[in-house]
Design an enzyme around this catalytic site. Structure first.
Site, PDB file in Angstrom:
ATOM      1  N   ASP A 116       0.854  -1.186   0.000  1.00 38.29           N
ATOM      2  CA  ASP A 116       0.000   0.000   0.000  1.00 38.29           C
ATOM      3  C   ASP A 116       0.897   1.245   0.000  1.00 38.29           C
ATOM      4  O   ASP A 116       1.824   1.324  -0.803  1.00 38.29           O
ATOM      5  CB  ASP A 116      -0.947  -0.086   1.209  1.00 38.29           C
ATOM      6  CG  ASP A 116      -2.057   0.944   1.219  1.00 38.29           C
ATOM      7  OD1 ASP A 116      -3.042   0.760   0.479  1.00 38.29           O
ATOM      8  OD2 ASP A 116      -1.943   1.939   1.957  1.00 38.29           O
ATOM      9  N   TYR A 247      -1.939  10.149   2.411  1.00 37.32           N
ATOM     10  CA  TYR A 247      -2.697  10.527   1.214  1.00 37.32           C
ATOM     11  C   TYR A 247      -2.508  12.018   0.927  1.00 37.32           C
ATOM     12  O   TYR A 247      -2.233  12.416  -0.209  1.00 37.32           O
ATOM     13  CB  TYR A 247      -4.186  10.248   1.415  1.00 37.32           C
ATOM     14  CG  TYR A 247      -4.554   8.802   1.508  1.00 37.32           C
ATOM     15  CD1 TYR A 247      -5.043   8.109   0.404  1.00 37.32           C
ATOM     16  CD2 TYR A 247      -4.456   8.100   2.719  1.00 37.32           C
ATOM     17  CE1 TYR A 247      -5.414   6.774   0.490  1.00 37.32           C
ATOM     18  CE2 TYR A 247      -4.812   6.765   2.814  1.00 37.32           C
ATOM     19  CZ  TYR A 247      -5.292   6.109   1.692  1.00 37.32           C
ATOM     20  OH  TYR A 247      -5.650   4.781   1.782  1.00 37.32           O
ATOM     21  N   HIS A 311      -6.757  -6.927  -1.242  1.00 34.73           N
ATOM     22  CA  HIS A 311      -5.738  -5.940  -0.912  1.00 34.73           C
ATOM     23  C   HIS A 311      -4.755  -6.419   0.150  1.00 34.73           C
ATOM     24  O   HIS A 311      -3.610  -5.995   0.171  1.00 34.73           O
ATOM     25  CB  HIS A 311      -6.427  -4.662  -0.435  1.00 34.73           C
ATOM     26  CG  HIS A 311      -5.500  -3.510  -0.248  1.00 34.73           C
ATOM     27  ND1 HIS A 311      -4.805  -2.944  -1.293  1.00 34.73           N
ATOM     28  CD2 HIS A 311      -5.148  -2.805   0.864  1.00 34.73           C
ATOM     29  CE1 HIS A 311      -4.079  -1.935  -0.839  1.00 34.73           C
ATOM     30  NE2 HIS A 311      -4.254  -1.838   0.467  1.00 34.73           N
TER      31      HIS A 311
END
Length: 345
Positions: A116, A247, A311
């Site tokens: 990730d 992010y 994921h």
């Protein structure tokens, strides 16, 4: 600098590969680190929402075959440094954390393994510090060199500015949307995995299939309960907002890295992805081959697609991931000190 008073072994006394924990000082900030085994170093970097504990299976596997496994709570997570300023979450800062942890542990060079956001930061580290990072294994995130547009501007250009899940997450104070952790951590683990039916799994551009829907199980069948409980406790202490800064900091990274425009990963690399991962289905809707990705990573050894895996592939398919990781490591020459890794043979 190692804070000796915080070091503790958590494995049984008879365990030949005891797990070691410490707080280390890297570039003036404190980071929580776990270690296992001895030998050439493999440094593990996690993503959101997670901690170093996500790597326990992989750490054990590589320790048992002669490597020193090191994982840290990344900046903004767990017991590590968690500044509130978004501008302190660029890849330049985080690559500095990775280098600082190596320095604190007196490690000259390491192979990086990232998942990730940890994969994204690991990839930037390969480009920025090839002298310290010998090879990389990326889980779930394909490498993209710095281009003309940031990831966020590229998504906006595709008309996804109102649809892509991360834009809402990056709003001020959005971390409260992820509370309480006792409910949301099981939801995120379940819906982003390959466990739900294809028509109900998380979709990064479909708000009706968001990650915070109540999960039908408290612990997915592929997840270790201790890991889930640890993750819940960790985010109950820290909240989610500092982790979301990874992010928010992506645009800062883009703005600070024009010098690396077009730079590719030259060192040996491996890409592993889950065919049921919504992110992978969005970013490469067709199944990429090694030849497809070689222009971006000339040292790419292989691309591994895992069927019916979402994921969380380091948990959902731990055995397969561990086997591929050990195979990849076995194909490298990894000196203890400075030098270049290369494939054997």
């Amino acid at each position: 600098m190692l804070h000796d008073n915080l070091v503790s072994a958590t494995s049984a006394p008879s365990d030949p590969f005891p797990l070691r924990r410490a707080q280390v000082e890297a570039n003036g900030a404190s980071f929580h680190v776990i270690e296992q085994g001895e030998g050439p170093a493999v440094l593990f970097a996690h993503g959101f929402p997670d901690t170093a504990e996500t790597w326990r299976s992989q750490m054990r596997a590589v320790a048992e075959v002669g490597y020193r496994a090191v994982a840290l709570d990344m900046r903004g997570f767990g017991a590590s440094y968690a500044p509130s300023e978004v501008e302190l979450y660029s890849a330049l800062h985080i690559v500095g954390d990775l280098v600082g942890v190596l320095d604190a542990l007196d490690i000259g060079s390491a192979v990086l393994v990232g998942h990730d956001w940890g994969a994204d930061h690991a990839q930037r580290a390969m480009v920025m510090r090839p002298d310290r990072f010998r090879a990389v294994v990326s889980l779930g995130i394909p490498f993209q060199p710095r281009g003309e547009l940031s990831t966020w501007d590229g998504l906006r250009q595709q008309g996804l500015g109102e649809r892509y899940y991360a834009f809402g997450m990056m709003e001020p104070g959005a971390g409260t949307d992820f509370e309480p952790a006792e409910k949301t951590i099981p939801s995120i683990l379940y819906w982003l995995s390959g466990s739900p039916s294809p028509e109900t799994r998380w979709d990064p551009i479909d708000s009706a299939r968001h990650m915070l829907r109540t999960a039908p199980v408290s612990v997915p069948e592929w997840a270790d309960r201790d890991y889930v409980d640890h993750t819940i406790r960790s985010f109950e202490k820290t909240g989610f907002d500092s982790g979301i800064n990874h992010y928010r900091g992506a645009q800062v990274t883009f703005d600070l890295m024009p010098a690396f425009k077009g730079a590719v990963i030259q060192q040996p690399s491996l890409y592993i992805w889950g065919a049921a991962d919504g992110l992978c289905q969005l970013f490469h809707p067709t199944s990429p081959t090694r030849e497809d990705l070689l222009p971006l990573a000339p040292g790419l050894v292989d691309v591994i697609r895992l069927e019916n895996v979402g994921h969380w592939l380091q948990h959902e398919a731990a055995g397969r991931v561990n086997a591929e990781l050990i195979k990849f490591l076995g194909g490298l020459e990894l000196p203890e000190g400075p030098g270049s890794a290369r494939l054997n043979g």
